[in-house]
Design a protein around this motif. Structure first.
Motif, PDB file in Angstrom:
ATOM      1  N   GLY A 221     -53.551   0.258 -20.618  1.00 10.93           N
ATOM      2  CA  GLY A 221     -53.268   0.377 -19.436  1.00 10.93           C
ATOM      3  C   GLY A 221     -52.929   2.301 -19.637  1.00 10.93           C
ATOM      4  O   GLY A 221     -52.304   2.886 -18.141  1.00 10.93           O
ATOM      5  N   THR A 222     -53.613   2.941 -20.271  1.00 15.41           N
ATOM      6  CA  THR A 222     -53.628   4.403 -20.256  1.00 15.41           C
ATOM      7  C   THR A 222     -54.732   4.983 -20.511  1.00 15.41           C
ATOM      8  O   THR A 222     -55.464   4.002 -21.764  1.00 15.41           O
ATOM      9  N   ALA A 223     -55.330   6.342 -20.407  1.00 19.89           N
ATOM     10  CA  ALA A 223     -56.859   6.474 -20.644  1.00 19.89           C
ATOM     11  C   ALA A 223     -56.564   7.483 -21.945  1.00 19.89           C
ATOM     12  O   ALA A 223     -55.302   8.158 -21.497  1.00 19.89           O
ATOM     13  N   GLY A 224     -56.658   7.391 -22.826  1.00 18.13           N
ATOM     14  CA  GLY A 224     -56.639   7.673 -24.285  1.00 18.13           C
ATOM     15  C   GLY A 224     -55.457   7.155 -25.268  1.00 18.13           C
ATOM     16  O   GLY A 224     -54.787   6.004 -24.931  1.00 18.13           O
ATOM     17  N   ARG A 225     -54.472   7.332 -26.055  1.00 20.39           N
ATOM     18  CA  ARG A 225     -53.427   6.629 -26.281  1.00 20.39           C
ATOM     19  C   ARG A 225     -52.647   7.421 -25.750  1.00 20.39           C
ATOM     20  O   ARG A 225     -51.512   6.553 -26.965  1.00 20.39           O
ATOM     21  N   TRP A 226     -51.709   8.077 -25.527  1.00 26.46           N
ATOM     22  CA  TRP A 226     -50.290   8.432 -24.060  1.00 26.46           C
ATOM     23  C   TRP A 226     -50.573   7.565 -23.552  1.00 26.46           C
ATOM     24  O   TRP A 226     -51.114   7.844 -22.289  1.00 26.46           O
ATOM     25  N   SER A 310     -62.473  -2.158 -11.334  1.00 19.10           N
ATOM     26  CA  SER A 310     -61.769  -1.791 -12.535  1.00 19.10           C
ATOM     27  C   SER A 310     -61.630  -3.453 -13.077  1.00 19.10           C
ATOM     28  O   SER A 310     -61.896  -4.855 -13.019  1.00 19.10           O
ATOM     29  N   LEU A 311     -60.384  -2.998 -13.793  1.00 20.70           N
ATOM     30  CA  LEU A 311     -59.778  -4.581 -14.601  1.00 20.70           C
ATOM     31  C   LEU A 311     -58.953  -4.864 -15.482  1.00 20.70           C
ATOM     32  O   LEU A 311     -58.261  -3.926 -15.365  1.00 20.70           O
ATOM     33  N   ALA A 312     -58.023  -6.143 -15.400  1.00 21.83           N
ATOM     34  CA  ALA A 312     -56.839  -5.906 -15.764  1.00 21.83           C
ATOM     35  C   ALA A 312     -56.561  -7.031 -17.288  1.00 21.83           C
ATOM     36  O   ALA A 312     -58.175  -7.269 -17.379  1.00 21.83           O
ATOM     37  N   PRO A 313     -56.001  -7.085 -18.437  1.00 24.58           N
ATOM     38  CA  PRO A 313     -56.197  -7.064 -19.138  1.00 24.58           C
ATOM     39  C   PRO A 313     -55.549  -8.691 -19.395  1.00 24.58           C
ATOM     40  O   PRO A 313     -55.858  -9.498 -20.608  1.00 24.58           O
ATOM     41  N   LYS A 314     -55.052  -8.973 -18.217  1.00 20.78           N
ATOM     42  CA  LYS A 314     -55.070 -10.653 -18.496  1.00 20.78           C
ATOM     43  C   LYS A 314     -55.123 -10.950 -16.648  1.00 20.78           C
ATOM     44  O   LYS A 314     -54.634 -10.124 -15.723  1.00 20.78           O
ATOM     45  N   ALA A 315     -54.625 -12.200 -16.238  1.00 22.03           N
ATOM     46  CA  ALA A 315     -54.740 -12.601 -14.847  1.00 22.03           C
ATOM     47  C   ALA A 315     -53.616 -12.206 -14.517  1.00 22.03           C
ATOM     48  O   ALA A 315     -52.356 -12.557 -15.165  1.00 22.03           O
ATOM     49  N   GLY A 316     -53.344 -11.407 -13.650  1.00 23.93           N
ATOM     50  CA  GLY A 316     -52.213 -11.175 -13.095  1.00 23.93           C
ATOM     51  C   GLY A 316     -51.623  -9.913 -12.711  1.00 23.93           C
ATOM     52  O   GLY A 316     -50.463  -9.580 -12.738  1.00 23.93           O
ATOM     53  N   VAL A 321     -58.176   0.899 -13.981  1.00 26.59           N
ATOM     54  CA  VAL A 321     -59.710   1.828 -14.384  1.00 26.59           C
ATOM     55  C   VAL A 321     -59.678   2.905 -14.838  1.00 26.59           C
ATOM     56  O   VAL A 321     -58.037   4.176 -14.064  1.00 26.59           O
ATOM     57  N   THR A 322     -60.332   3.815 -15.484  1.00 28.13           N
ATOM     58  CA  THR A 322     -59.968   5.738 -15.751  1.00 28.13           C
ATOM     59  C   THR A 322     -60.178   7.268 -14.896  1.00 28.13           C
ATOM     60  O   THR A 322     -61.344   6.453 -13.767  1.00 28.13           O
ATOM     61  N   GLN A 323     -58.734   7.131 -14.658  1.00 27.66           N
ATOM     62  CA  GLN A 323     -59.581   8.821 -14.536  1.00 27.66           C
ATOM     63  C   GLN A 323     -59.703   9.413 -15.360  1.00 27.66           C
ATOM     64  O   GLN A 323     -58.879   9.377 -16.494  1.00 27.66           O
ATOM     65  N   SER A 324     -61.007  10.726 -14.934  1.00 29.59           N
ATOM     66  CA  SER A 324     -60.625  11.810 -16.138  1.00 29.59           C
ATOM     67  C   SER A 324     -59.812  13.026 -16.410  1.00 29.59           C
ATOM     68  O   SER A 324     -59.310  12.640 -15.486  1.00 29.59           O
ATOM     69  N   THR A 325     -60.610  12.792 -17.349  1.00 28.20           N
ATOM     70  CA  THR A 325     -59.873  14.876 -17.795  1.00 28.20           C
ATOM     71  C   THR A 325     -59.337  15.458 -16.509  1.00 28.20           C
ATOM     72  O   THR A 325     -59.075  16.640 -16.609  1.00 28.20           O
ATOM     73  N   GLY A 326     -60.500  15.805 -15.466  1.00 26.95           N
ATOM     74  CA  GLY A 326     -60.940  16.573 -14.944  1.00 26.95           C
ATOM     75  C   GLY A 326     -62.025  17.900 -15.379  1.00 26.95           C
ATOM     76  O   GLY A 326     -61.624  19.053 -14.993  1.00 26.95           O
ATOM     77  N   TYR A 327     -62.160  17.287 -16.323  1.00 27.23           N
ATOM     78  CA  TYR A 327     -63.552  18.462 -17.061  1.00 27.23           C
ATOM     79  C   TYR A 327     -63.854  18.745 -17.817  1.00 27.23           C
ATOM     80  O   TYR A 327     -63.330  17.269 -18.628  1.00 27.23           O
ATOM     81  N   SER A 427     -60.069   6.089  -6.381  1.00 25.75           N
ATOM     82  CA  SER A 427     -59.196   7.027  -6.815  1.00 25.75           C
ATOM     83  C   SER A 427     -58.333   6.918  -5.953  1.00 25.75           C
ATOM     84  O   SER A 427     -56.625   7.256  -6.427  1.00 25.75           O
ATOM     85  N   LYS A 428     -57.901   5.468  -5.528  1.00 16.26           N
ATOM     86  CA  LYS A 428     -56.600   5.102  -5.315  1.00 16.26           C
ATOM     87  C   LYS A 428     -55.145   4.661  -6.059  1.00 16.26           C
ATOM     88  O   LYS A 428     -54.073   4.677  -6.093  1.00 16.26           O
ATOM     89  N   PHE A 429     -56.555   3.935  -7.426  1.00 22.63           N
ATOM     90  CA  PHE A 429     -54.934   3.640  -8.598  1.00 22.63           C
ATOM     91  C   PHE A 429     -55.618   4.038  -9.801  1.00 22.63           C
ATOM     92  O   PHE A 429     -54.807   3.371 -10.782  1.00 22.63           O
ATOM     93  N   SER A 430     -56.270   4.804  -9.884  1.00 18.14           N
ATOM     94  CA  SER A 430     -56.863   5.247 -11.497  1.00 18.14           C
ATOM     95  C   SER A 430     -55.836   6.573 -12.100  1.00 18.14           C
ATOM     96  O   SER A 430     -54.998   6.121 -11.649  1.00 18.14           O
ATOM     97  N   THR A 431     -56.088   5.567 -13.673  1.00 22.60           N
ATOM     98  CA  THR A 431     -55.403   6.020 -14.639  1.00 22.60           C
ATOM     99  C   THR A 431     -55.392   6.834 -15.673  1.00 22.60           C
ATOM    100  O   THR A 431     -56.841   6.796 -15.620  1.00 22.60           O
ATOM    101  N   GLY A 432     -54.533   7.884 -15.576  1.00 20.84           N
ATOM    102  CA  GLY A 432     -55.243   9.371 -16.164  1.00 20.84           C
ATOM    103  C   GLY A 432     -54.775   9.475 -17.677  1.00 20.84           C
ATOM    104  O   GLY A 432     -54.025   8.846 -17.829  1.00 20.84           O
ATOM    105  N   ASP A 433     -55.078  10.344 -18.710  1.00 20.03           N
ATOM    106  CA  ASP A 433     -54.070  10.689 -19.757  1.00 20.03           C
ATOM    107  C   ASP A 433     -52.951  11.803 -19.882  1.00 20.03           C
ATOM    108  O   ASP A 433     -53.386  12.708 -19.148  1.00 20.03           O
TER     109      ASP A 433
END
Length: 502
Positions: A221-226, A310-316, A321-327, A427-433
């Motif tokens: 549920g996150t971009a990268g490891r953190w 997008s994709l979820a890890p399991k039903a429900g 979806v990934t948000q990029s670093t922006g650069y 863009s409404k729900f993307s997740t970044g690092d």
């Protein structure tokens, strides 16, 4: 009237001196001007990467047009993307730097060390004078700062609509399947692709494993490891969600739904699987996806590679979806460059990052590299020949327009519009690092050994050479490793400092 000869001689002397002075100033002015009377061109040496087959040649039309419009003389060292990080480190170590050098990441250890030694310009006091650079999202600037200061201009990119999972929608329709929304549904689709061979050939693997990190990120549920949890950054490598991702990938491997040799595959091999009909799922930006698969689509117009929302890890579960670093790296200027020239370099970057300059960056010259049709720029064959676009010229400028990753030369209007709709929804729900640009001194010293071992353990677990029990034991050993724990402490310290400055 009587003439004073002595005074006359003195006046002639003054006139002669004055005349020589005027002539001297005229000669100086002429020598500092081009034949057209404009100021002489600024020589700028640039080192930057490229990610297409061939880089632009010195006689490239876009190169010449940039020189003409910005009154510069450009000497560009183009370096292939795969070799770029190593080449940058060699240049930094040798002190042999161009006037403008692209640094792959603000966390590059040698670059940060040289920043502390005063080897690069602090651009913070200057960037306010450049409107296109200031138009960049403040978050992107913040993600690339060192101790609160900007030692480079971000090669800005859109934060949304970038690389994620894409699927053969025409295969879904042929097999009567719905677009998957979670990883269990994706498994069903991959198995159907393999077992039912939509292209009629019994050689389908399903997912080509390009950028397989996206599978891990969907589970964690996150971009990268953190991941930020309760105000702290948690290393998701050590969490159960990472284990779930490895279990999933191991299942795909055992059932032949991913390539058997994926650990040693090269970039072109991933794409060969996708474009030959042996894989129905890949990961890429919509723009690059179209470029890579355009020939496939031209041969068979039924081919429909569609970016997934997008994709979820399991039903429900929570959709991800990934948000990029922006650069895509930062554009740094060494202190060996004078302040006056540094400003000229910033002006050059600013020009290519907006308005007509950005248009030249992405599309080239009108009626030479593209024509306008229904509001879209349709590329000519000359655009490909002259290396126009994000894979070359776009590497040295800020290109944060949302459609950067949604449109490619030759793309039909309906595909572009579909891509834009999906990108806007993402863009409404993307997740970044949350840890973009943060560094740990311990990780700089020891991190490469940990990263190599972790990556190796992941691969061995996916292919079944290492058991899940052994993975669990390894994770426990990392949790009690003082140095590895210190990395988390230091990253959180840096994270707290950044939050305090926001």
């Amino acid at each position: 009237m009587k003439f004073n000869k002595a005074r006359l001689s003195k006046n002639r002397l003054y006139l002669l001196v004055y005349t020589l002075l005027v002539l001297s100033l005229l000669i100086t002015a002429c020598s500092a001007s081009t034949p057209t009377g404009t100021a002489s061109a600024t020589d700028i040496k640039i080192m930057v990467d490229y990610t297409i087959a061939q880089p632009p040649a010195p006689d490239n039309l876009v190169h010449k047009e940039f020189e003409k419009r910005t009154n510069t003389k450009l000497t560009i060292t183009w370096v292939a993307g795969g070799d770029y990080s190593d080449r940058v480190n060699v240049a930094l170590a040798a002190g042999d730097m161009a006037d403008l050098i692209k640094i792959p990441n603000v966390t590059t250890p040698l670059f940060r060390q040289m920043v502390k030694q005063g080897a690069f310009w602090d651009l913070t006091p200057y960037i306010g004078d450049y409107p296109n650079l200031m138009a960049m999202d403040a978050k992107i600037w913040n993600n690339t700062k060192i101790d609160g200061k900007s030692y480079g201009v971000p090669a800005g990119r859109p934060m949304d609509g970038g690389g994620f999972v894409s699927i053969r929608k025409d295969w879904l329709e042929k097999l009567g399947l719905q677009m998957p929304t979670d990883m269990d549904e994706l498994y069903v689709v991959l198995k159907a692709f393999k077992d039912n061979a939509p292209d009629g050939k019994k050689d389908t693997v399903g997912y080509n494993m390009r950028d397989s990190r996206v599978i891990e990120e969907i589970f964690t549920g996150t971009a990268g490891r953190w991941k930020e949890i309760d105000g702290k950054l948690v290393n998701m490598t050590l969490e159960p969600e990472m284990r779930d991702a490895l279990v999933y990938l191991n299942k795909l491997y055992k059932e032949g739904l991913i390539p058997e040799d994926f650990p040693v595959m090269k970039e072109n091999q991933y794409w060969e699987l996708a474009t030959s009909g042996r894989a129905g799922v890949t990961s890429e930006t919509p723009e690059a996806l179209f470029r890579y698969t355009m020939d496939q689509w031209k041969k068979d117009p039924e081919v429909d590679w569609t970016p997934m929302l997008s994709l979820a890890p399991k039903a429900g579960g929570k959709q991800y979806v990934t948000q990029s670093t922006g650069y895509n790296g930062i554009l740094a200027i060494p202190k060996t460059v004078s302040e006056q020239k540094m400003k000229a370099v910033l002006k050059f970057i600013d020009y290519g990052s907006g308005g007509e300059g950005l248009n030249l960056t992405l599309y080239g010259i009108e009626d030479v590299h593209y024509t306008e049709e229904d509001g879209l720029k349709m590329a000519t064959d000359k655009a490909v020949a002259d290396s126009v676009g994000t894979g070359a010229w776009g590497k040295m400028f800020s290109t944060t327009v949302l459609d950067l990753w949604q449109y490619a030369a030759g793309m039909p209007k309906e595909i572009y519009q579909r891509n834009m709709e999906i990108a806007e929804e993402k863009s409404k729900f993307s997740t970044g690092d949350p840890a973009i640009g943060l560094v740990s001194e311990t990780e700089i010293k020891l991190g490469s050994d940990y990263s190599k071992k972790i990556a190796d353990m992941k691969v061995q677990t996916i292919i079944g050479k290492t058991t899940l029990a052994e993975w669990d034991q390894y994770v426990e050993s990392l949790k009690t490793d003082a140095n590895y724990s210190k990395i988390t402490e230091e990253i959180n310290e840096e994270y707290s400092k950044r939050k305090a400055l926001e």
